[in-house]
Design a protein around this motif. Structure first.
Motif: not given
Length: 269
Positions: A189-204
């Motif tokens: 359910x995490x935002x699939x990577x690579x992603x412009x910003x969620x590579x980072x914001x998936x941390x949260x």
């Protein structure tokens, strides 16, 4: 018995609908589907009093069991509000809140729940712990940084959540379990990577700390929210459900009644 689950209503974020509209349409959908127990996996609103009142109101209107766990938005504070930990105590004093209060459905089933918390493990590995702790990336700020005042590190909060849910499960360890969190506990359910910003914001978005819960206990249904996806799948005997309504701009239509009905996931036990 029919269980209905929904998450991320965000009743105070719509420009078109009022909180009362959300109450009415949710109640209509629950009643039309003859649901016996309604579970709400957090992010009701950005104000703890509004979130609590929403739970109380729909329970009174529906006259069925309504249970919830608060989401990160439900802990947001403004000037003059209670501190975030005091808001947690406020929720835990409600009989509808699952944290510390497992709900026994019958001789066979029980429901346990916790907000959970993010442990940064879903971020791309190229980001250091120090970089993630800034909670800012490409001009965007993770708003929990500004609106939640935990006196404890995020990763410690995730560990505390696991310890609490373990304690709760042990009270009903002889039952088949329905687990509800707000934070994502399965990386599908995490935002699939690579992603412009969620590579980072998936941390949260999620936590890996709950992996041990699935390994040790008979979790038959796992409900979560937070990421504003709507999806479900089965893996190794557990059905994972993400039934988010999400922000109005993320809906597929402009019809609140239709969106709630499509978000509301049901299953029978």
């Amino acid at each position: 018995m029919k269980i209905g689950v929904i998450s991320d209503l965000h009743i105070d974020r719509s420009k078109r609908y009022t909180p009362e509209d959300f109450e009415r349409h949710l109640c209509n959908s629950v009643q039309s589907q003859r649901i016996d127990i309604l579970l709400i996996a957090g992010d009701i609103s950005n104000n703890y009093q509004l979130s609590a009142q929403f739970i109380t109101t729909i329970k009174t209107k529906l006259q069925i069991t309504v249970l919830f766990v608060p989401g990160n938005h439900d802990f947001w504070t403004q000037s003059g509000d209670l501190a975030s930990l005091e808001i947690l105590d406020y929720y835990m004093a409600m009989q509808e809140c699952l944290i510390g209060q497992p709900y026994i459905v019958n001789d066979e089933w029980a429901i346990v729940g916790n907000t959970g918390w993010y442990d940064y493990s879903y971020a791309d590995s190229r980001f250091s712990l120090e970089r993630i702790e800034q909670r800012k990336y490409i001009g965007a700020t993770w708003q929990d940084k500004e609106r939640i005042n935990w006196p404890i590190h995020d990763r410690k909060m995730s560990d505390i959540a696991v310890r609490q849910i373990t304690k709760d499960i042990q009270q009903v360890a002889d039952k088949k379990l329905i687990l509800m969190t707000h934070i994502v506990t399965h990386n599908n359910f995490a935002v699939p990577m690579p992603h412009r910003i969620f590579d980072y914001f998936n941390a949260f978005i999620g936590t890996s700390d709950f992996d041990q819960i699935y390994d040790r206990y008979p979790i038959h249904y796992s409900i979560m929210g937070h990421v504003h996806f709507r999806n479900h799948f089965e893996e190794q005997g557990t059905t994972y459900i993400c039934p988010c309504l999400g922000y109005e701009r993320q809906w597929r239509t402009t019809d609140l009644a239709r969106e709630i009905t499509q978000s509301l996931y049901t299953f029978n036990i």
